[in-house]
Design a protein around this motif. Structure first.
Motif, mmCIF file in Angstrom:
data_model
loop_
_atom_site.group_PDB
_atom_site.id
_atom_site.type_symbol
_atom_site.label_atom_id
_atom_site.label_comp_id
_atom_site.label_asym_id
_atom_site.label_seq_id
_atom_site.Cartn_x
_atom_site.Cartn_y
_atom_site.Cartn_z
ATOM 1 N N UNK A 171 0.858 -0.963 0.046
ATOM 2 C CA UNK A 171 -0.156 -0.097 -0.148
ATOM 3 C C UNK A 171 1.032 1.184 0.093
ATOM 4 N N UNK A 172 2.067 1.177 0.252
ATOM 5 C CA UNK A 172 3.038 2.312 0.334
ATOM 6 C C UNK A 172 3.240 2.920 -1.155
ATOM 7 N N UNK A 173 3.009 4.176 -1.165
ATOM 8 C CA UNK A 173 3.364 4.843 -2.547
ATOM 9 C C UNK A 173 4.355 5.809 -2.401
ATOM 10 N N UNK A 174 5.257 6.153 -3.410
ATOM 11 C CA UNK A 174 6.466 7.186 -3.460
ATOM 12 C C UNK A 174 7.610 6.444 -3.142
ATOM 13 N N UNK A 175 8.598 7.109 -2.889
ATOM 14 C CA UNK A 175 9.990 6.895 -2.590
ATOM 15 C C UNK A 175 10.250 7.110 -1.068
ATOM 16 N N UNK A 176 10.948 6.071 -0.723
ATOM 17 C CA UNK A 176 11.113 6.166 0.851
ATOM 18 C C UNK A 176 12.364 7.245 1.019
ATOM 19 N N UNK A 177 12.082 8.210 2.244
ATOM 20 C CA UNK A 177 12.939 9.128 2.250
ATOM 21 C C UNK A 177 12.831 10.600 1.597
ATOM 22 N N UNK A 178 11.733 10.317 0.474
ATOM 23 C CA UNK A 178 11.616 11.390 -0.281
ATOM 24 C C UNK A 178 10.016 11.753 0.096
ATOM 25 N N UNK A 179 9.239 11.552 -0.964
ATOM 26 C CA UNK A 179 7.588 11.683 -0.669
ATOM 27 C C UNK A 179 6.935 10.305 -0.641
ATOM 28 N N UNK A 180 6.256 10.037 0.413
ATOM 29 C CA UNK A 180 5.648 8.796 0.314
ATOM 30 C C UNK A 180 4.076 8.796 0.902
ATOM 31 N N UNK A 181 3.354 7.780 0.528
ATOM 32 C CA UNK A 181 1.925 8.004 1.097
ATOM 33 C C UNK A 181 1.599 6.640 1.401
#
Ligand code: SF4
Ligand code: SF4
Length: 101
Positions: A57-67
């Protein structure tokens, strides 16, 4: 301060296990397709059941922008996970993110 929207490390560090009662199929809210069975009473967020860990369920890039794609319907361990806790700091360290003061 809320570091979470630019982190996501915990969603890519730990197995996320919860009661099958939280599944949509069982009258709960967590989309059933995003979980895998552990045993008759427990299930686990898909993607946290193997290495490298990353919740499906995790979207985006870790340490950058996530949701979290199911934020309103996320299971109880995610609701209870505390920013700044030891487990949070360990997850951040694992992903080479700085310690939260
Ligand atoms: S590891 Fe901590 S700061 Fe990062 S998303 Fe999880 S709770 Fe938030
Ligand atoms: S359900 Fe959402 S908050 Fe929970 S581990 Fe997955 S991405 Fe993170």
């Amino acid at each position: 301060m809320n570091a979470c929207p630019r982190c996501g490390a915990c969603c890519a560090s730990y197995s996320v296990d919860f009661s099958v009662c939280e599944l949509e199929d069982m009258g709960g809210q967590v989309p059933s397709g995003l979980a895998v069975e552990v045993n008759h009473s427990t299930c686990r967020m898909r993607g946290t059941d193997h290495l490298p860990v990353r919740c499906a369920a995790l979207t985006g890039k870790i340490g950058d922008t996530v949701g979290c794609g199911i934020y309103e319907w996320r299971p109880s361990p995610c609701r209870e996970f505390a920013e700044g806790s030891d487990a949070c700091q360990r997850a951040r360290t694992r992903h080479k993110l700085p310690y939260l003061d």
